[in-house]
Design an enzyme around this catalytic site. Structure first.
Site, PDB file in Angstrom:
ATOM      1  N   ASP A   8       0.952  -1.359   0.291  1.00  0.00           N
ATOM      2  CA  ASP A   8      -0.163  -0.281  -0.199  1.00  0.00           C
ATOM      3  C   ASP A   8       1.096   1.353   0.005  1.00  0.00           C
ATOM      4  OD1 ASP A   8      -2.266  -1.653   0.519  1.00  0.00           O
ATOM      5  OD2 ASP A   8      -2.931  -1.220   2.638  1.00  0.00           O
ATOM      6  N   ASP A 129     -15.858  -3.889  -0.313  1.00  0.00           N
ATOM      7  CA  ASP A 129     -15.172  -2.982   1.305  1.00  0.00           C
ATOM      8  C   ASP A 129     -16.116  -2.430   2.086  1.00  0.00           C
ATOM      9  OD1 ASP A 129     -12.684  -3.394  -0.121  1.00  0.00           O
ATOM     10  OD2 ASP A 129     -12.976  -0.982  -0.688  1.00  0.00           O
TER      11      ASP A 129
END
Length: 239
Positions: A8, A129
């Site tokens: 990330d 998500d």
């Protein structure tokens, strides 16, 4: 089952967030160095997220990501900051094996069909998500409906796989919540990769037994709570 370490990237640095909050970022340094390390240790591929893109700064980190993805023949899936068909196509035409569409897929679901028709379903992953069973979009700020319904719709549009992230446990390093995973796997007709809360080889084993196609390792991997070798052993034990 395959294991994808997360790389990330926020402001050019490899980070891990807690509950998706940029102010809670732990910085780990050079993303390319971490990408190389995980691949050298045997990862099945990389899960790359352009967090600056996810928070509305889409072009940031693009050159950095392209530089290290060009260095490897390993499988790379990428999400964050993909706001149009053109964004997704730009990645698919050069360095990335699979793009992850989350907010864009909810806002404009037909982009899944468009990209699947052009590049093949296998290269299009829909991101789910979810917090409390609701899909969350726009940096996990806005609810958009039940995650199982969205999963079915994404499949019908041609998504070749799903990325399920349980926002309720993401980044907490306290283990997975298996029930929403098994509920999704019972209905899904395409491979499902799971992210959020994976903190031990036992979590990986539980996901493999449930039928997940893959798992993304993030905070617990970087913090040393779980080792990649242990996760890989649990993921491939039955193969």
């Amino acid at each position: 089952m395959e294991i994808y370490p997360a790389v990330d990237i926020l402001d050019g640095r490899c980070v891990q967030l807690v509950q998706g909050r940029p102010e809670a970022a732990t910085v780990y340094g050079d993303p390319a160095a971490w990408a190389r390390r995980w691949l050298e240790e045997g990862a099945d591929g990389l899960h790359v997220v352009n967090l600056d893109g996810a928070f509305g700064r889409a072009q940031k980190n693009a050159d950095l990501i392209r530089a290290f993805t060009r260095e490897t023949d390993a499988f790379v899936e990428l999400g964050g900051g993909i706001r149009s068909v053109e964004d997704a196509a730009g990645w698919l035409e050069v360095d990335v094996d699979r793009v992850i569409l989350s907010t864009l897929a909810v806002r404009s679901p037909d982009v899944i069909r468009t990209l699947a028709d052009e590049f093949g379903s296998v290269r299009v992953m829909a991101g789910i998500d979810a917090r409390g069973g609701e899909v969350m979009i726009e940096g996990w700020e806005r609810p958009a409906g039940g995650y199982l319904s969205w999963a079915e719709r994404f499949e019908d549009l041609g998504a070749g796989s799903l990325l399920y992230t349980n926002v309720d446990v993401e980044g907490l390093q306290q283990g997975i919540a298996i029930t929403p995973v098994t509920d999704l796997l019972a209905r899904a007709r395409v491979p499902v990769v799971v992210s959020g809360g994976i903190s031990s080889s036992g979590d990986v084993h539980a996901l493999r037994e449930a039928g997940a196609a893959g798992a993304v390792l993030g905070s617990a991997l970087y913090a040393g709570k779980v080792r990649l070798s242990e996760a890989m052993e649990a993921a491939h034990a039955a193969e």
